[in-house]
Design a protein around this motif. Structure first.
Motif, PDB file in Angstrom:
ATOM      1  N   ARG A  60       0.832  -1.205   0.000  1.00 25.49           N
ATOM      2  CA  ARG A  60       0.000   0.000   0.000  1.00 25.49           C
ATOM      3  C   ARG A  60       0.865   1.253   0.000  1.00 25.49           C
ATOM      4  O   ARG A  60       0.549   2.243  -0.665  1.00 25.49           O
ATOM      5  CB  ARG A  60      -0.944   0.006   1.208  1.00 25.49           C
ATOM      6  N   LEU A  61       1.970   1.197   0.749  1.00 25.89           N
ATOM      7  CA  LEU A  61       2.864   2.356   0.786  1.00 25.89           C
ATOM      8  C   LEU A  61       3.521   2.592  -0.563  1.00 25.89           C
ATOM      9  O   LEU A  61       3.736   3.742  -0.972  1.00 25.89           O
ATOM     10  CB  LEU A  61       3.932   2.152   1.873  1.00 25.89           C
ATOM     11  N   ILE A  62       3.855   1.513  -1.278  1.00 23.32           N
ATOM     12  CA  ILE A  62       4.465   1.675  -2.603  1.00 23.32           C
ATOM     13  C   ILE A  62       3.475   2.322  -3.567  1.00 23.32           C
ATOM     14  O   ILE A  62       3.826   3.236  -4.336  1.00 23.32           O
ATOM     15  CB  ILE A  62       4.941   0.315  -3.148  1.00 23.32           C
ATOM     16  N   VAL A  63       2.225   1.870  -3.527  1.00 17.02           N
ATOM     17  CA  VAL A  63       1.204   2.447  -4.410  1.00 17.02           C
ATOM     18  C   VAL A  63       0.949   3.902  -4.036  1.00 17.02           C
ATOM     19  O   VAL A  63       0.832   4.774  -4.906  1.00 17.02           O
ATOM     20  CB  VAL A  63      -0.094   1.619  -4.337  1.00 17.02           C
TER      21      VAL A  63
ATOM     22  N   TYR B  76      -5.885  -0.908  -6.985  1.00 19.92           N
ATOM     23  CA  TYR B  76      -4.884  -1.748  -6.316  1.00 19.92           C
ATOM     24  C   TYR B  76      -5.190  -1.824  -4.815  1.00 19.92           C
ATOM     25  O   TYR B  76      -5.161  -2.907  -4.222  1.00 19.92           O
ATOM     26  CB  TYR B  76      -3.485  -1.166  -6.547  1.00 19.92           C
ATOM     27  N   ILE B  77      -5.477  -0.662  -4.203  1.00 19.85           N
ATOM     28  CA  ILE B  77      -5.796  -0.648  -2.772  1.00 19.85           C
ATOM     29  C   ILE B  77      -7.028  -1.512  -2.494  1.00 19.85           C
ATOM     30  O   ILE B  77      -7.079  -2.262  -1.513  1.00 19.85           O
ATOM     31  CB  ILE B  77      -6.025   0.791  -2.291  1.00 19.85           C
ATOM     32  N   ALA B  78      -8.033  -1.413  -3.364  1.00 21.23           N
ATOM     33  CA  ALA B  78      -9.239  -2.222  -3.190  1.00 21.23           C
ATOM     34  C   ALA B  78      -8.922  -3.710  -3.294  1.00 21.23           C
ATOM     35  O   ALA B  78      -9.529  -4.539  -2.610  1.00 21.23           O
ATOM     36  CB  ALA B  78     -10.290  -1.827  -4.220  1.00 21.23           C
TER      37      ALA B  78
ATOM     38  N   GLY C 177      -7.650   6.516   2.239  1.00 22.02           N
ATOM     39  CA  GLY C 177      -7.233   7.745   2.904  1.00 22.02           C
ATOM     40  C   GLY C 177      -5.738   7.978   2.774  1.00 22.02           C
ATOM     41  O   GLY C 177      -5.283   9.131   2.685  1.00 22.02           O
ATOM     42  N   LEU C 178      -4.964   6.882   2.727  1.00 25.63           N
ATOM     43  CA  LEU C 178      -3.520   6.999   2.518  1.00 25.63           C
ATOM     44  C   LEU C 178      -3.221   7.616   1.155  1.00 25.63           C
ATOM     45  O   LEU C 178      -2.313   8.446   1.021  1.00 25.63           O
ATOM     46  CB  LEU C 178      -2.873   5.616   2.633  1.00 25.63           C
ATOM     47  N   LEU C 179      -3.998   7.247   0.142  1.00 27.82           N
ATOM     48  CA  LEU C 179      -3.831   7.854  -1.179  1.00 27.82           C
ATOM     49  C   LEU C 179      -4.157   9.342  -1.134  1.00 27.82           C
ATOM     50  O   LEU C 179      -3.465  10.157  -1.753  1.00 27.82           O
ATOM     51  CB  LEU C 179      -4.730   7.162  -2.211  1.00 27.82           C
TER      52      LEU C 179
ATOM     53  N   ALA D 223       9.530   0.191  -7.666  1.00 27.39           N
ATOM     54  CA  ALA D 223       8.271  -0.532  -7.828  1.00 27.39           C
ATOM     55  C   ALA D 223       8.434  -1.741  -8.735  1.00 27.39           C
ATOM     56  O   ALA D 223       7.782  -2.776  -8.535  1.00 27.39           O
ATOM     57  CB  ALA D 223       7.203   0.413  -8.400  1.00 27.39           C
ATOM     58  N   THR D 224       9.306  -1.646  -9.733  1.00 24.61           N
ATOM     59  CA  THR D 224       9.568  -2.785 -10.617  1.00 24.61           C
ATOM     60  C   THR D 224      10.085  -3.978  -9.824  1.00 24.61           C
ATOM     61  O   THR D 224       9.742  -5.142 -10.094  1.00 24.61           O
ATOM     62  CB  THR D 224      10.594  -2.396 -11.694  1.00 24.61           C
ATOM     63  N   ILE D 225      10.895  -3.700  -8.822  1.00 23.92           N
ATOM     64  CA  ILE D 225      11.484  -4.762  -8.011  1.00 23.92           C
ATOM     65  C   ILE D 225      10.535  -5.224  -6.903  1.00 23.92           C
ATOM     66  O   ILE D 225      10.383  -6.432  -6.656  1.00 23.92           O
ATOM     67  CB  ILE D 225      12.808  -4.258  -7.380  1.00 23.92           C
ATOM     68  N   ALA D 226       9.874  -4.278  -6.248  1.00 24.02           N
ATOM     69  CA  ALA D 226       9.201  -4.593  -4.982  1.00 24.02           C
ATOM     70  C   ALA D 226       7.689  -4.730  -5.069  1.00 24.02           C
ATOM     71  O   ALA D 226       7.072  -5.286  -4.151  1.00 24.02           O
ATOM     72  CB  ALA D 226       9.540  -3.510  -3.950  1.00 24.02           C
ATOM     73  N   LEU D 227       7.049  -4.224  -6.138  1.00 30.66           N
ATOM     74  CA  LEU D 227       5.588  -4.215  -6.174  1.00 30.66           C
ATOM     75  C   LEU D 227       5.054  -5.463  -6.867  1.00 30.66           C
ATOM     76  O   LEU D 227       5.300  -5.676  -8.060  1.00 30.66           O
ATOM     77  CB  LEU D 227       5.094  -2.964  -6.921  1.00 30.66           C
TER      78      LEU D 227
END
Length: 406
Positions: free
Chosen positions: A5-8, A114-116, A129-131, A172-176
């Motif tokens: 979620r933090l990455i997004v 993505y969050i959903a 709310g984070l977004l 994000a390419t590596i971790a998401l």
């Protein structure tokens, strides 16, 4: 899941950080080749147009191929756009970079999806709310950084934005991971969206039509102000990129305080109708004061606070009123139609304000904006009053209403 979620949210933060870095400086970039406000308005409208066209396609594409590749495409696209802004040597080059930036900046629907995907219903509000927090923080932080870096040249802010976007894309390419498994993807091709249908369908409902028109007038005025204010301050007060960036940061902080602290405290006392009318009234006065008052440059800050506060009160209140009047079975369609109308207003506002600036003078757009906001206030007030009268009629004449429904 929290890390994902933090990455997004980081992708949204990067989008808005870049937007905040660039937007207060765009008029100064354009002035390298043209001093017409209409050209600045055209570029602002180009950005909004690309988002209007591309955002629905990005959302549909993510349903078909997954969220991860679309988010990565937007991040790498943002890096390309910001590098293009830094290297632009003509208006055409600048226009291409802005068009790419508008398209790549359409990642919010995909980020929300993505969050959903990765949250339970109980966690979803916090995730979304984070977004929202990333959106506001990126806008304020980007404006501040842009103001500081612009003293070293107008190419420095977009270069930093490009570097941040590229690093975030590589991370994000590596971790998401992908959030949408193949079994849940839609297999049919992505269809081009019908942009007019949702807006026209929503406008056909008498209960919400005045409020929707008020939303359009409000957003035309606000979008025109956003694209036009740097040219106004340059013409009237000789402000440069640093002073304008400070004004954008101030507006962002006022908006965040209004929605984070003020709105919740006064909503129980005023209700949606009071918030909408009060917010629109405050904005109307602030816009008119730009034209009618003999301004010193420091006076822009209290007027900007009035605009940010009025916007922060009026928009959630009108949205709530529209939602209440739409009915449970038409919530999504009506609110979707309202968003389409807002998108069209974001295209119209910069163009119209730029044309008025060039033809009638630098302060006339704000008188026009005040007239639009006064119209929005009148429509909202009449719609609320008509609803109150209708409710009173049903209370005192229940038999007539029952017979009318038979």
């Amino acid at each position: 899941m929290t890390r994902y979620r933090l990455i997004v949210a980081g992708s949204v933060l990067v989008d808005m950080l870049g937007y905040g870095l660039i937007w207060p400086l765009l008029p100064f970039m354009v002035r390298t080749w043209s001093d017409e406000a209409l050209v600045v308005g055209l570029f602002s409208s180009l950005y909004a147009t690309m988002q209007l066209l591309v955002a629905p396609l990005m959302g549909g594409l993510s349903d078909r191929i997954g969220r991860r590749p679309v988010i990565l495409l937007c991040l790498f696209g943002s890096a390309v756009a910001y590098f293009g802004l830094a290297l632009a040597d003509s208006l055409w080059f600048l226009a291409v970079a802005i068009a790419i930036g508008g398209a790549a900046g359409s990642s919010m629907p995909v980020a929300q999806a993505y969050i959903a995907d990765v949250t339970t219903p109980a966690e979803r509000a916090r995730g979304l709310g984070l977004l929202g927090a990333a959106f506001g923080l990126g806008l304020i932080g980007g404006s501040a950084l842009g103001g500081v870096l612009s003293q070293y040249g107008l190419a420095m802010p977009p270069l930093l934005a490009a570097a941040i976007a590229l690093l975030n894309a590589l991370y994000a390419t590596i971790a998401l991971p992908e959030s949408l498994p193949p079994a849940r993807r839609r297999l049919h091709p992505v269809q081009p969206p019908n942009l007019l249908a949702p807006a026209l369908n929503a406008l056909q409902l008498p209960a919400v039509r005045p409020l929707l028109i008020a939303v359009v007038l409000l957003n035309i005025a606000f979008a025109g102000l956003q694209s036009n204010i740097a040219l106004f301050t340059l013409t009237q007060f000789g402000w440069g990129p640093q002073q304008n960036a400070a004004l954008f940061v101030f507006v962002g902080v006022c908006a965040a305080l209004t929605q984070g602290l003020l709105l919740g405290r006064i909503q129980p006392h005023l209700g949606e109708a009071g918030l909408a009318s009060g917010g629109l009234g405050i904005m109307t006065i602030a816009f008119a004061a730009v034209k009618l008052a003999q301004l010193s440059d420091w006076m822009l800050f209290p007027l900007a606070a009035m605009v940010a506060t009025g916007m922060g009160l009026a928009v959630p209140a009108i949205t709530s009123l529209v939602s209440l009047r739409a009915g449970d079975s038409r919530q999504g369609a009506v609110l979707g139609g309202m968003q389409a109308l807002v998108s069209f207003a974001l295209v119209i506002g910069p163009l119209s304000f730029g044309l008025i600036f060039d033809t009638l003078g630098p302060d006339m757009p704000y008188l026009a904006g005040s007239a639009l906001l006064a119209g929005a206030w009148l429509l909202t007030t009449l719609a609320v009053a008509r609803s109150s009268l209708s409710g009173a009629h049903r209370l005192f004449h229940p038999v007539e209403d029952s017979e009318a429904q038979l």
